[in-house]
Structures are given as C-alpha cells and as structure tokens.
Design a protein around this motif. Sequence first.
Motif, PDB file in Angstrom:
ATOM      1  N   ARG A  85      80.545  87.301  61.375  1.00 50.03           N
ATOM      2  CA  ARG A  85      81.525  87.417  62.459  1.00 50.03           C
ATOM      3  C   ARG A  85      82.483  88.586  62.229  1.00 50.03           C
ATOM      4  O   ARG A  85      82.815  89.324  63.156  1.00 50.03           O
ATOM      5  CB  ARG A  85      82.297  86.107  62.611  1.00 50.03           C
ATOM      6  N   GLN A  86      82.922  88.768  60.982  1.00 51.24           N
ATOM      7  CA  GLN A  86      83.850  89.858  60.684  1.00 51.24           C
ATOM      8  C   GLN A  86      83.182  91.227  60.838  1.00 51.24           C
ATOM      9  O   GLN A  86      83.817  92.173  61.299  1.00 51.24           O
ATOM     10  CB  GLN A  86      84.406  89.712  59.273  1.00 51.24           C
ATOM     11  N   ARG A  92      83.045  92.018  64.514  1.00 55.01           N
ATOM     12  CA  ARG A  92      84.361  92.481  64.975  1.00 55.01           C
ATOM     13  C   ARG A  92      84.632  93.917  64.539  1.00 55.01           C
ATOM     14  O   ARG A  92      85.150  94.722  65.307  1.00 55.01           O
ATOM     15  CB  ARG A  92      85.463  91.573  64.445  1.00 55.01           C
ATOM     16  N   GLU A 125      82.505  96.233  66.644  1.00 57.57           N
ATOM     17  CA  GLU A 125      82.998  96.272  68.023  1.00 57.57           C
ATOM     18  C   GLU A 125      84.270  97.101  68.131  1.00 57.57           C
ATOM     19  O   GLU A 125      84.463  97.819  69.101  1.00 57.57           O
ATOM     20  CB  GLU A 125      83.239  94.860  68.562  1.00 57.57           C
ATOM     21  N   ARG A 126      85.148  96.989  67.144  1.00 56.12           N
ATOM     22  CA  ARG A 126      86.374  97.809  67.158  1.00 56.12           C
ATOM     23  C   ARG A 126      86.043  99.283  67.128  1.00 56.12           C
ATOM     24  O   ARG A 126      86.721 100.094  67.728  1.00 56.12           O
ATOM     25  CB  ARG A 126      87.250  97.470  65.957  1.00 56.12           C
TER      26      ARG A 126
END
Length: 105
Positions: A90-91, A94, A97-98
Amino acid sequence: MKLRIRSEGFRVTAALDEFVRQRLRYALGRFQDAVEHVAVRLRDDNGPRGGVDKHVQLQVRVRGRAPVLIEERGHDLYAAIGRGSQRAERQVIRSIERRRTTWRP
C-alpha cells in the motif's frame, strides 16, 4: 528488485526465507521496475519466553522517492511478515501515485 533478509537472535530457516521472498514477490512484484531494493530485518526480542515479541522491519527503496519503512510486531512471525508485506504494498502504491500526480496551477 534486490532482497536482503537479516535476523537477530535466531537463524533464518529455508522455509522462513522462502516465505518472506514469496510474500514480497506477491506484494511488490508488479512494481519490480520501481522498487530497487528491499531490506528485511527479523527479530525475536524475548526468545523462547513468548509474548508479542516478533518484530519485522521492511525498508523498501523506490526509485526516485524516499524509502518506505514498515514495522510490524506480533505473536507470530509469519503473520507479522504477511501484515508488513501488505502495508509495504500500500505504501509503495501511494509513493508511486504521488510521483505520477503533479500539481499544476
């Protein structure tokens, strides 16, 4: 994706080594181009006394981003590895995506 597994206080068995590799391949395999290196530290703080003493630390280096650091504790080392690999996935999502979303006025 390079993978390094270290343990403190016990030896990593072949079965544990394979479990860690399998879980991380499943969780991070699709990000193979973005993930440069994964360092796994396994620790048993209390030894044979038991308790919530199994500690897993994952450090995932994502190309061009700050490292992702995940820590999990539990009674069972295998369960802590599973939870940690899910959190790492999950990290990493993220983090990627950032990188893709850029704010433009």
